[in-house]
Write an enzyme that holds these catalytic residues in place. Structure first.
Site, PDB file in Angstrom:
ATOM      1  N   LYS A 191      -0.339  59.919  23.735  1.00 36.89           N
ATOM      2  CA  LYS A 191       0.966  60.569  23.598  1.00 36.89           C
ATOM      3  C   LYS A 191       1.383  61.243  24.901  1.00 36.89           C
ATOM      4  CE  LYS A 191       1.095  61.030  18.626  1.00 36.89           C
ATOM      5  NZ  LYS A 191       0.785  61.853  17.464  1.00 36.89           N
ATOM      6  N   LYS A 239       1.013  46.528  19.126  1.00 36.90           N
ATOM      7  CA  LYS A 239       1.020  47.199  17.818  1.00 36.90           C
ATOM      8  C   LYS A 239       2.430  47.703  17.515  1.00 36.90           C
ATOM      9  CE  LYS A 239       0.065  51.405  15.677  1.00 36.90           C
ATOM     10  NZ  LYS A 239       0.117  52.787  15.787  1.00 36.90           N
ATOM     11  N   LYS A 257       6.856  53.220  16.661  1.00 41.13           N
ATOM     12  CA  LYS A 257       8.168  53.709  17.109  1.00 41.13           C
ATOM     13  C   LYS A 257       8.106  54.097  18.580  1.00 41.13           C
ATOM     14  CE  LYS A 257       7.301  58.187  14.997  1.00 41.13           C
ATOM     15  NZ  LYS A 257       6.096  57.715  14.284  1.00 41.13           N
TER      16      LYS A 257
HETATM   17  P1  ADP Z   1       4.050  55.126  14.892  1.00 40.34           P
HETATM   18  O1  ADP Z   1       2.946  54.376  15.582  1.00 40.34           O
HETATM   19  O2  ADP Z   1       5.249  54.297  14.719  1.00 40.34           O
HETATM   20  O3  ADP Z   1       4.322  56.450  15.567  1.00 40.34           O
HETATM   21  P2  ADP Z   1       2.753  56.714  12.918  1.00 40.34           P
HETATM   22  O4  ADP Z   1       1.722  57.077  13.932  1.00 40.34           O
HETATM   23  O5  ADP Z   1       3.728  57.768  12.478  1.00 40.34           O
HETATM   24  O6  ADP Z   1       3.542  55.435  13.434  1.00 40.34           O
HETATM   25  O7  ADP Z   1       1.988  56.103  11.667  1.00 40.34           O
HETATM   26  C1  ADP Z   1       2.157  56.442  10.292  1.00 40.34           C
HETATM   27  C2  ADP Z   1       1.140  55.678   9.459  1.00 40.34           C
HETATM   28  O8  ADP Z   1       1.385  54.278   9.547  1.00 40.34           O
HETATM   29  C3  ADP Z   1      -0.300  55.863   9.927  1.00 40.34           C
HETATM   30  O9  ADP Z   1      -1.180  55.845   8.818  1.00 40.34           O
HETATM   31  C4  ADP Z   1      -0.524  54.684  10.826  1.00 40.34           C
HETATM   32  O10 ADP Z   1      -1.867  54.370  10.980  1.00 40.34           O
HETATM   33  C5  ADP Z   1       0.252  53.603  10.096  1.00 40.34           C
HETATM   34  N1  ADP Z   1       0.745  52.622  11.062  1.00 40.34           N
HETATM   35  C6  ADP Z   1       1.649  52.837  12.047  1.00 40.34           C
HETATM   36  N2  ADP Z   1       1.875  51.723  12.756  1.00 40.34           N
HETATM   37  C7  ADP Z   1       1.085  50.768  12.209  1.00 40.34           C
HETATM   38  C8  ADP Z   1       0.863  49.391  12.485  1.00 40.34           C
HETATM   39  N3  ADP Z   1       1.507  48.767  13.470  1.00 40.34           N
HETATM   40  N4  ADP Z   1      -0.024  48.726  11.730  1.00 40.34           N
HETATM   41  C9  ADP Z   1      -0.669  49.340  10.716  1.00 40.34           C
HETATM   42  N5  ADP Z   1      -0.506  50.629  10.401  1.00 40.34           N
HETATM   43  C10 ADP Z   1       0.359  51.355  11.121  1.00 40.34           C
END
Ligand code: ADP
Ligand code: TRP
Length: 321
Positions: A110, A190, A193
């Site tokens: 981050k 992956k 957002k």
């Molecule tokens: P982002 O990566 O978009 O910031 P978050 O970190 O807020 O998403 O993730 C929220 C939930 O969704 C977590 O449990 C995270 O592990 C899951 N998650 C986010 N992106 C993915 C992905 N590409 N594949 C599988 N799980 C995901």
């Protein structure tokens, strides 16, 4: 058996969130007790706009309910409605070695993406551990990227229990769905957002269609066979399609004669249809103003009883009363 998970209200929810976190949570609410919350304290590590935070909490709550979270089966609340979690985070932080947090990838990632290196961002895993431990959780469904935070949580349980007694905290297990541990984004990285490569769960039809049709592919001609390894179109299609549709798409890739535009169209249709029942449910919820707030308030009441009991046990174990 108690399942707990949290979702950060930090933007529009996407297909990675759905398969990595929301769908497993919805499935697990059928077995044992389910505790799900919106991690608004966590979102404050990246969102410093009060209006935005409030709107995001409402949006995520609505979307999670639309995607199948059933408040009759799961306790659903807003993290900040139970500020006891901050007290437990403090208690945990007193036994948390700096090195444990310094090793966490998500902090480094981050910061490298430009998020301010605040104390809260650094201590994020401790608050997450408190979320989990405050409810004596047994299972925590999360995506692969959260695995390390579960390891930190387990380390903290060991430290607390060694020092204050084996009965103080419960060891949780991460539940990481294999097939979808890492949903790819539109660019093959992956889906996240932070990478600006997401397919949202909800959105305006034309804009979402455009996102699918703009997926970058190689320059194989229509008649050429297309590679199946590492194809974002295929990997995403697999999530939405039936096994037969997926096999057919693989065969069509190998055979050649069909262009990427057609494959993208199939992907678009499967994705749009997959979320149709959720869109319908979401509209029903929108037509019922006050419903989401009522669910969160009732959930907070139920969650708080459990939180108080665990916090009292911990306070007493560590010598606070
Ligand atoms: P982002 O990566 O978009 O910031 P978050 O970190 O807020 O998403 O993730 C929220 C939930 O969704 C977590 O449990 C995270 O592990 C899951 N998650 C986010 N992106 C993915 C992905 N590409 N594949 C599988 N799980 C995901
Ligand atoms: N850190 C999680 C994420 O970014 C959200 C979260 C906060 C969480 N507290 C939690 C997940 C407790 C599971 C359990 O996705």
């Amino acid at each position: 058996m108690r399942t707990l998970t949290g979702l950060q209200p930090s933007g529009t929810l996407h297909v990675g969130n759905y398969f990595g976190a929301m769908r497993p949570a919805v499935q697990l609410q059928e077995e044992g007790e389910a505790f799900y919350f919106i991690a608004d304290y966590h979102a404050m590590t990246t969102t410093h706009d009060s209006g935005e935070l409030r709107a995001n909490v409402g949006g995520v709550a609505l979307d999670f309910l639309a995607c199948g979270l059933d408040p009759e089966k799961a306790v659903f609340w807003r993290q900040s409605d139970i500020p006891e979690v901050c007290e437990l985070a403090w208690i945990l932080s007193t036994v948390c070695p700096m090195g444990l947090l310094q090793r966490c990838h998500s902090y480094k990632d981050k910061v490298s993406q430009g998020v301010a290196a605040s104390h809260a961002l650094f201590a994020y895993p401790v608050l997450m551990a408190a979320d989990i431990l405050l409810f004596d959780s047994d299972r925590v469904p999360v995506g692969e990227d959260q695995k390390q935070h579960l390891e930190v949580t387990r380390d903290l349980v060991t430290k607390i229990n060694e020092n204050y007694g084996e009965e103080t905290l419960v060891h949780p297990e991460a539940v990481i769905p294999d097939a979808v541990a890492k949903v790819p984004g539109l660019d093959g990285q992956k889906m996240s957002k932070s990478y600006n490569n997401t397919l949202p769960i909800f959105g305006e039809e034309k804009a979402l269609r455009k996102k699918v049709m703009r997926i970058v592919t190689d320059s194989a001609a229509v008649e050429d066979p297309k590679p199946v390894e590492g194809s974002v179109i295929l990997d995403l299609f697999k999530l939405f399609a039936t096994a037969e549709e997926y096999d057919e798409m693989i065969a069509d890739h190998k055979a050649g004669g069909i262009g990427y535009g057609d494959f993208k169209k199939r992907l678009w249709e499967s994705y749009w249809n997959f979320f149709a029942p959720m869109r319908e449910r979401r509209q029903e919820l929108l037509d019922n103003p006050g419903y989401v707030d009522k669910v969160l308030k009732e959930g907070a009441g139920r969650a708080r009883e459990q939180a108080r009991a665990v916090l009292d046990r911990v306070r007493s174990a560590v010598g606070l009363h």
